[in-house]
Design an enzyme around this catalytic site. Sequence first.
Site, PDB file in Angstrom:
ATOM      1  N   CYS A   2       0.812  -1.270  -0.048  1.00 42.88           N
ATOM      2  CA  CYS A   2      -0.116   0.040  -0.144  1.00 42.88           C
ATOM      3  C   CYS A   2       0.965   1.090   0.015  1.00 42.88           C
ATOM      4  O   CYS A   2       2.061   1.189   0.696  1.00 42.88           O
ATOM      5  CB  CYS A   2      -0.953  -0.055   1.159  1.00 42.88           C
ATOM      6  SG  CYS A   2      -2.071  -1.159   1.242  1.00 42.88           S
ATOM      7  N   ARG A  27       3.692  -0.446  -5.115  1.00 44.33           N
ATOM      8  CA  ARG A  27       3.542  -0.864  -3.512  1.00 44.33           C
ATOM      9  C   ARG A  27       2.221  -1.574  -3.279  1.00 44.33           C
ATOM     10  O   ARG A  27       1.935  -2.305  -2.686  1.00 44.33           O
ATOM     11  CB  ARG A  27       3.711   0.320  -2.679  1.00 44.33           C
ATOM     12  CG  ARG A  27       4.950   0.959  -2.575  1.00 44.33           C
ATOM     13  CD  ARG A  27       4.617   2.347  -1.438  1.00 44.33           C
ATOM     14  NE  ARG A  27       4.509   1.679  -0.276  1.00 44.33           N
ATOM     15  CZ  ARG A  27       5.737   1.381   0.582  1.00 44.33           C
ATOM     16  NH1 ARG A  27       6.832   1.649   0.191  1.00 44.33           N
ATOM     17  NH2 ARG A  27       5.464   0.900   1.886  1.00 44.33           N
ATOM     18  N   TRP A  76      -2.710  -2.621  -1.698  1.00 44.67           N
ATOM     19  CA  TRP A  76      -2.484  -4.179  -1.868  1.00 44.67           C
ATOM     20  C   TRP A  76      -3.062  -4.703  -0.840  1.00 44.67           C
ATOM     21  O   TRP A  76      -2.853  -4.583   0.361  1.00 44.67           O
ATOM     22  CB  TRP A  76      -0.874  -4.326  -1.574  1.00 44.67           C
ATOM     23  CG  TRP A  76      -0.488  -5.899  -2.049  1.00 44.67           C
ATOM     24  CD1 TRP A  76      -0.412  -6.307  -3.285  1.00 44.67           C
ATOM     25  CD2 TRP A  76      -0.673  -6.962  -1.064  1.00 44.67           C
ATOM     26  NE1 TRP A  76      -0.056  -7.572  -3.146  1.00 44.67           N
ATOM     27  CE2 TRP A  76       0.005  -8.093  -1.727  1.00 44.67           C
ATOM     28  CE3 TRP A  76      -0.498  -7.225   0.189  1.00 44.67           C
ATOM     29  CZ2 TRP A  76       0.165  -9.290  -1.323  1.00 44.67           C
ATOM     30  CZ3 TRP A  76      -0.302  -8.343   0.832  1.00 44.67           C
ATOM     31  CH2 TRP A  76       0.177  -9.545   0.024  1.00 44.67           C
ATOM     32  N   ASN A 100      -1.267   2.331   5.596  1.00 44.32           N
ATOM     33  CA  ASN A 100      -0.487   1.221   5.281  1.00 44.32           C
ATOM     34  C   ASN A 100       0.026   0.212   6.130  1.00 44.32           C
ATOM     35  O   ASN A 100       0.538   1.098   7.082  1.00 44.32           O
ATOM     36  CB  ASN A 100       0.720   1.874   4.465  1.00 44.32           C
ATOM     37  CG  ASN A 100       1.943   1.039   4.212  1.00 44.32           C
ATOM     38  OD1 ASN A 100       3.077   1.460   4.150  1.00 44.32           O
ATOM     39  ND2 ASN A 100       1.589  -0.200   3.964  1.00 44.32           N
ATOM     40  N   GLY A 101      -0.079  -0.808   6.226  1.00 41.21           N
ATOM     41  CA  GLY A 101       0.189  -1.943   7.346  1.00 41.21           C
ATOM     42  C   GLY A 101      -0.958  -2.627   7.958  1.00 41.21           C
ATOM     43  O   GLY A 101      -1.922  -2.753   7.114  1.00 41.21           O
ATOM     44  N   GLU A 481      17.500 -17.553  -8.881  1.00 36.62           N
ATOM     45  CA  GLU A 481      17.208 -16.389  -9.255  1.00 36.62           C
ATOM     46  C   GLU A 481      16.522 -16.146 -10.343  1.00 36.62           C
ATOM     47  O   GLU A 481      15.475 -15.723 -10.849  1.00 36.62           O
ATOM     48  CB  GLU A 481      18.315 -15.140  -8.966  1.00 36.62           C
ATOM     49  CG  GLU A 481      17.951 -13.699  -9.607  1.00 36.62           C
ATOM     50  CD  GLU A 481      17.083 -13.088  -8.442  1.00 36.62           C
ATOM     51  OE1 GLU A 481      16.330 -13.782  -7.414  1.00 36.62           O
ATOM     52  OE2 GLU A 481      16.524 -11.890  -8.938  1.00 36.62           O
ATOM     53  N   LYS A 485      12.748 -15.008 -11.561  1.00 37.94           N
ATOM     54  CA  LYS A 485      12.318 -13.831 -12.390  1.00 37.94           C
ATOM     55  C   LYS A 485      11.178 -14.250 -13.256  1.00 37.94           C
ATOM     56  O   LYS A 485      10.198 -13.761 -13.548  1.00 37.94           O
ATOM     57  CB  LYS A 485      13.622 -13.418 -13.135  1.00 37.94           C
ATOM     58  CG  LYS A 485      14.571 -12.775 -12.452  1.00 37.94           C
ATOM     59  CD  LYS A 485      14.468 -11.501 -11.695  1.00 37.94           C
ATOM     60  CE  LYS A 485      13.932 -11.596 -10.592  1.00 37.94           C
ATOM     61  NZ  LYS A 485      13.993 -10.749  -9.463  1.00 37.94           N
ATOM     62  N   GLU A 488       7.819 -14.958 -11.660  1.00 39.77           N
ATOM     63  CA  GLU A 488       7.286 -13.794 -11.247  1.00 39.77           C
ATOM     64  C   GLU A 488       6.638 -12.953 -12.062  1.00 39.77           C
ATOM     65  O   GLU A 488       5.443 -12.334 -11.984  1.00 39.77           O
ATOM     66  CB  GLU A 488       8.205 -13.017 -10.480  1.00 39.77           C
ATOM     67  CG  GLU A 488       7.854 -11.747  -9.707  1.00 39.77           C
ATOM     68  CD  GLU A 488       9.111 -10.949  -9.045  1.00 39.77           C
ATOM     69  OE1 GLU A 488      10.344 -11.658  -9.306  1.00 39.77           O
ATOM     70  OE2 GLU A 488       8.891  -9.948  -8.566  1.00 39.77           O
ATOM     71  N   HIS A 504      16.876 -37.568  -8.115  1.00 42.42           N
ATOM     72  CA  HIS A 504      16.309 -38.048  -6.720  1.00 42.42           C
ATOM     73  C   HIS A 504      14.938 -37.663  -6.653  1.00 42.42           C
ATOM     74  O   HIS A 504      14.386 -37.592  -5.769  1.00 42.42           O
ATOM     75  CB  HIS A 504      17.032 -37.559  -5.718  1.00 42.42           C
ATOM     76  CG  HIS A 504      18.506 -37.849  -5.651  1.00 42.42           C
ATOM     77  ND1 HIS A 504      18.812 -39.091  -5.254  1.00 42.42           N
ATOM     78  CD2 HIS A 504      19.634 -37.048  -5.992  1.00 42.42           C
ATOM     79  CE1 HIS A 504      20.338 -39.175  -5.415  1.00 42.42           C
ATOM     80  NE2 HIS A 504      20.674 -37.996  -5.923  1.00 42.42           N
ATOM     81  N   LYS A 603       5.740  -4.448  -4.198  1.00 41.29           N
ATOM     82  CA  LYS A 603       7.241  -3.971  -4.210  1.00 41.29           C
ATOM     83  C   LYS A 603       7.630  -4.211  -2.832  1.00 41.29           C
ATOM     84  O   LYS A 603       8.743  -4.716  -2.430  1.00 41.29           O
ATOM     85  CB  LYS A 603       7.683  -2.801  -4.915  1.00 41.29           C
ATOM     86  CG  LYS A 603       9.087  -2.573  -5.032  1.00 41.29           C
ATOM     87  CD  LYS A 603       9.748  -2.764  -6.182  1.00 41.29           C
ATOM     88  CE  LYS A 603      11.391  -2.681  -6.361  1.00 41.29           C
ATOM     89  NZ  LYS A 603      11.939  -4.180  -7.024  1.00 41.29           N
TER      90      LYS A 603
END
Length: 608
Positions: A2, A27, A76, A100-101, A481, A485, A488, A504, A603
Amino acid sequence: MCGIVGYAGDRACEKILVTGLKNLEYRGYDSAGIAVFEGDKIKTVKAKGEIDKGLVPRLDAEGPLRALAGIGHTRWATHGEPSDINAHPIGNARITIVHNGIIENYRKIKEFLISKGYSFESQTDTETVAKLLDYNYNGDPIETIAMTAAQLEGAYSLGIIFREHKNKIFAVRKESPLVVGKGRGEMFIASDITAILEYTNQYFLPEAGEIAEIDKNGVTFYDIHKNVIEKELQTAEWDKTAAQKGGYEHFMLKEIHEQPVALKNTLSPRIDEQGIPSFDECGLTDEMLRSYKNIYVVGCGSAMHAGMVGKYVIEEMARTPVIVDIASEFRYRNPLITKDDLMIVISQSGETADTLAALKYGNEIGADTLAAVNVAGSHIDREAKMSMKTLAGPEISVCSTKAYMVQCAFMYMFALRLSYARGKIDLAKCREYTDKLLHIPDLIQICIDRKAQYQRVASKLMNASSLLYIGRGLDYALSMEGSLKLKEISYIHSESYAGGELKHGTISLIDEDMPVIAVATQTRLFPKTAANVEEVKSRGAKVIVVCRDSAVVHDEITDYIIRLPETDDILMPLVAAVPLQMLAYYTALDRQCSIDKPRNLAKSVTVE
Ligand code: F6R
């Protein structure tokens, strides 16, 4: 998660608030809204969806608001689905807020307020804060906010307007980020300085529990006892162009292209007169480096992956044990860290809730803590005993590229200094590696310039529903990584596996519909990875090999080859990261995905 903004000044604030929100959309982008002073009333306009698709058309339909102060929010969702009702600002005719939170005790507060006759229409925790403020309101905003903040548990930054205090905005924070920006005859609040960089680069950083009272002429800060506090004005070094696309189709592509410069900026100022990395600026001496028993590296997502690269490099060069932990695991698993250890926390935003909690745990244990953060003044920057800034500049795309790169660079600098301090390499060797490290930006530029090879391969991957990355040693650390990427931003499922682990279990998944990307840059391990490639190829997989220019790869075992310029094995992850980023980018582009704002993500992950 947010983003909040606020403005008080002489200009019509609607456009300024919307611009700020667009800058904060990384955000969260489930819904957005603004609340402004219109005449003697508070006017709120909000809508589900991204700003351009939801809020902007709704504002257009309203016509110009011509207000001089207001607050805004991009969401968000944590409590309650994305919807018009759950969108912020939230409040009533008297008090309206953006938040926000997460308020942890919101259920208890809600029950209490219901018993006092309040009713609720949204599913958000935020509505309880708005109504608690209303319940506590005694005509004095500072007292009301202080009383309310004392009743809240959890993390928050709040922007608040009171109908009776026209053209003023109030703000308070605990855990969640907030800056108060100072312009000429105008003031701002924002979750992040990048949101308001086009208006000002001067800002104050309120501490937890401090309350800001803001109008166009300035800000007064109070503690919870209503004492006025003096705060130092800070200046952001980032300029506004750093937070703009600059002609690129996406921030991600721009940020990939910025990597050579980001690396130079991060490395060059840290090379001392001997020609090797130095940690003097954060007070980390060679004596301290010699004293640590273990090194813990903690972060989330890409930051943790940079830590994995660091582990391989440090253990190889400095022969010192490194434990890499996902921050959310570290904080709850009673780790064995002691005061004799060094804990490195890595975070682009410096606000990630789990990483921050892990850092606090390390501090409490008495370990030395060293942060690598990209945002100066962020929580993690301030909380760590020592902190070194990675100098990537603002990273806007949700998907991390240049920040990961400089986090890796930080780990290399650390590994070199540690190895030197512990006598594992002499000055000449350390200098030689440092020179090679300083040459990496040129190699990255070469990789960027070879984009045709990534575009070609991406066009073959775009219809896959699942794929596998394999590698060994540093190639394995990097492939984690690469896999993140791709999944995502392209929404193609992918996993990364250590090459030797395939037999395995995982190899049973391989068939002609499962492409395999083999990262094979490590000379010593190349024959081993090549053998894994043969195994998957003979089971029908399409194979893409990412290898050095000089590697000999037989045509019959690969479908596509991505070539990389050469450097020492140990430095290859820095070079090989670029093709993996660009492969993800072009695959997502071919699939017409929302590259800079992938679904369900934000983000800055300020909730656990
Ligand atoms: C992936 C990505 C995330 C972040 C993670 C940690 O592209 O960006 O995995 O790396 O959320 O964020 P910071 O570094 O801000 O702590």
